[in-house]
Scaffold this active site. Structure first.
Site, PDB file in Angstrom:
ATOM      1  N   TYR B 293       9.780 -16.813 -44.218  1.00 57.54           N
ATOM      2  CA  TYR B 293       9.743 -18.320 -43.839  1.00 57.54           C
ATOM      3  C   TYR B 293       8.476 -18.411 -43.122  1.00 57.54           C
ATOM      4  O   TYR B 293       8.650 -17.702 -41.861  1.00 57.54           O
ATOM      5  CB  TYR B 293      11.151 -18.949 -43.266  1.00 57.54           C
ATOM      6  CG  TYR B 293      11.078 -20.454 -43.394  1.00 57.54           C
ATOM      7  CD1 TYR B 293      11.763 -20.863 -44.259  1.00 57.54           C
ATOM      8  CD2 TYR B 293      10.412 -21.126 -42.256  1.00 57.54           C
ATOM      9  CE1 TYR B 293      11.940 -22.333 -44.273  1.00 57.54           C
ATOM     10  CE2 TYR B 293      10.794 -22.644 -42.229  1.00 57.54           C
ATOM     11  CZ  TYR B 293      11.243 -23.153 -43.346  1.00 57.54           C
ATOM     12  OH  TYR B 293      11.593 -24.211 -43.102  1.00 57.54           O
ATOM     13  N   TYR B 343       4.971 -27.243 -48.541  1.00 56.37           N
ATOM     14  CA  TYR B 343       6.277 -26.888 -47.608  1.00 56.37           C
ATOM     15  C   TYR B 343       7.427 -27.590 -48.452  1.00 56.37           C
ATOM     16  O   TYR B 343       7.765 -28.694 -48.467  1.00 56.37           O
ATOM     17  CB  TYR B 343       6.404 -27.678 -46.189  1.00 56.37           C
ATOM     18  CG  TYR B 343       7.472 -27.461 -45.383  1.00 56.37           C
ATOM     19  CD1 TYR B 343       7.755 -26.027 -44.838  1.00 56.37           C
ATOM     20  CD2 TYR B 343       8.253 -28.464 -44.829  1.00 56.37           C
ATOM     21  CE1 TYR B 343       8.776 -25.908 -43.963  1.00 56.37           C
ATOM     22  CE2 TYR B 343       9.199 -28.521 -44.098  1.00 56.37           C
ATOM     23  CZ  TYR B 343       9.496 -27.030 -43.484  1.00 56.37           C
ATOM     24  OH  TYR B 343      10.515 -26.788 -42.422  1.00 56.37           O
TER      25      TYR B 343
END
Lengths: 138, 405
Positions: B293, B343
């Protein structure tokens, strides 16, 4: 004291009102578990170590160490847009090293902030009813 | 060990992105449609990829921060007659791996046959993560809850929360913004051949350094890219996937999804890393690609360190000499990550891992859809024959290991 404080003010609740109330008297206090002596912050109902709800409010010296810091150039909160860049810091306390507390350092150029820098609590009366905790170098 | 029974029993039936003729790459700044429509588009594509009728879906897992739709509404919109499992996780990137793990558990235990995992958001034109606000009492000039100790100092938004970790990491381990630039350049290189990626121009150190400051030490190009997007994945048993269209990518192990570290530099992988390797029955060196991430530049760097590829503070050197490039020993963020592709709250990095393991990385190779790649790095971003991938959520809060059969 400014007539009109343009930034956000705290809204104390039943678990935090004693903390804010002490600041009015220029005292920095933290909850300490009466069973296992662990400090905790922000104020909460139970001890994270032993789960006891029994606690007392302990006054600390206000001596702290800069744990980490940032300088904000593009604020999310509109009240701060005229103040960039401004610093926000995390401070650990000499008397309660497990606590990290958020604040601003005043009276210092942002470029001089360094991790582990010694700080001391400052009590800032921002309105007739509100005292905010800030920090300055010591 | 109980994880051994779970190991490899579930697999990815299909993956999909919320695409349209106006948004062929799925990631946009203004989708012009509702979040539900985005979610349905992604789910339809995932079912087509699997070769199943969407009406066979009988379970669903999603995660959100009051910026999406209830999971069952997606199955309802698709006319699915049975919902045997529905989970609406309240949270963010810590669930990026765990949402998949939870769906796999529902399948493993026989509750759901085909369990959908999705994340859908108008994250740019609608509710913006970067504006994550001041807390309760908004509009009154006063702020309660946690914000009474944070927002009153002007603290709000993910860049400011994470910048504390970055600043301390940089100061204690002599990591600089130039080291961040190097990481960003490597990651952008992978994005150049990703048709889905919003940011595809090669990046220079100067561009990184001159991008505007958001919250020191983060420049704009250290921050991930808010987008309107939906990603979906369908999980079923490995046995079923073997009879479906695509190569079988199984779930070896997964866990999470949250962590609290006393030292703010530390990530959840310190705890999860050794456990997940044991659960998957593999060693660290067996991992072929890593899709962490990457909300802010230091985060994946610290995740590399906490997984054990190098020691704390050494990621800046580990990433040099092409070690983490597509042809290196550990390719990282093979599609450009959250910072360049866009995202989808971390779920897109998991879809990328599945594509890579199938040998179907979406790139500029003419026949990528059929798994035919040139390995010419001017057009191709497929890693050579990867078998095992590690994906993790924000600051290692959850993690999952995928393995191609």
């Amino acid at each position: 004291m400014p007539d009109k404080y343009k930034y956000l003010l705290p809204l104390p609740d039943f678990e935090t009102k004693e903390w804010w109330g002490a600041l009015r008297w220029y005292e920095l206090v933290f909850q300490r578990c009466t069973r296992c002596q662990t400090f905790r912050h922000p104020p909460q109902g139970t001890c994270p170590r032993c789960y006891s709800e029994d606690h007392e409010w302990i006054k600390v010296s206000g001596r702290g160490i800069l744990y980490s810091y940032i300088t904000v150039w593009q604020p999310v909160l509109p009240q701060w847009r005229g103040d960039v860049p401004y610093n926000i810091v995390q401070v650990t306390l000499e008397d309660a090293p497990n606590i990290k507390i958020i604040g601003n350092v005043i009276g210092v150029d942002n470029s001089r902030l360094t991790i582990n820098m010694p700080l001391v609590a400052v009590f800032d009366d921002v309105t007739q009813e509100d005292t905010i905790l800030r920090w300055q170098p010591r | 060990m109980p994880e051994r029974d779970f190991r490899g029993k579930t697999a990815i039936a299909g993956i999909g992105y919320g695409r349209s003729p106006q948004a062929p790459g799925a990631f946009t700044t203004n989708s012009g449609v509702s979040v539900l429509t985005l979610a349905v588009r992604a789910t339809k594509e995932a079912c087509e990829d699997a070769g199943i009728d969407p009406k066979e879906l009988d379970g669903v897992v999603s995660f959100q921060l009051n910026d999406s739709v209830p999971p069952s509404s997606v199955l309802t919109a698709l006319g699915c007659p049975k919902i045997n499992y529905s989970s609406d996780l309240n949270g963010g990137g810590e669930y990026a791996s765990f949402a998949i793990v939870q769906a796999a558990q529902a399948v493993y235990h026989g509750i759901s046959n085909y369990c959908l995992v999705y994340r859908a958001m108008n994250g740019r034109s609608g509710v913006r993560m970067g504006q994550l606000g001041e807390g309760t009492g908004a509009g009154t000039g006063r702020v309660g809850g946690a914000g009474q100790f944070t927002s009153i100092y002007g603290l709000a938004g993910p860049p400011s929360f994470f910048a504390f970790q970055a600043q301390r990491y940089m100061a204690l381990y002599k990591v600089t913004s130039l080291d961040f630039a190097n990481f960003c350049i490597n990651r952008r290189t992978n994005a150049t051949n990703n048709p889905r990626a919003a940011m595809r121009q090669p990046l220079t150190i100067e561009e990184h350094q001159s991008s505007r400051m958001i919250v020191h030490p983060y420049h704009l190009l250290d921050c991930c890219l808010e987008t309107d997007v939906a990603c979906a994945m369908v999980i079923t048993t490995t046995e079923r996937v073997r009879h479906l269209k695509k190569k079988t990518v199984t779930i070896s192990a997964g866990m999470g999804a949250s962590s609290f570290a006393d030292e703010i530099i530390d990530t959840g992988l310190i705890h999860i890393g050794p456990r997940i390797l044991k659960a998957a029955g593999i060693k660290l060196k067996d991992i072929d690609i890593f899709e962490p991430y990457d909300n802010f530049t230091d985060c994946p760097m610290r995740l590399i360190e906490d997984m054990g590829w190098c020691k704390r503070g050494q990621a800046k050197d580990f990433i040099k000499d092409g070690r983490t490039s597509l042809d290196g020993e550990l390719p990282i963020l093979t599609q450009g990550g959250l910072t360049n592709e866009g995202y989808c709250h971390g779920l897109n990095n998991a879809l990328e891992a599945v594509q890579q393991l199938r040998g179907e990385a979406e790139d500029l190779c003419p026949d990528w859809r059929n798994g035919s790649h040139t390995y010419d790095r001017n057009i191709c971003r497929q890693v050579r024959n990867p078998e095992i991938a590690l994906h993790c959520g924000v600051t290692g809060g959850s993690a999952i290991i995928f393995r191609r059969e």
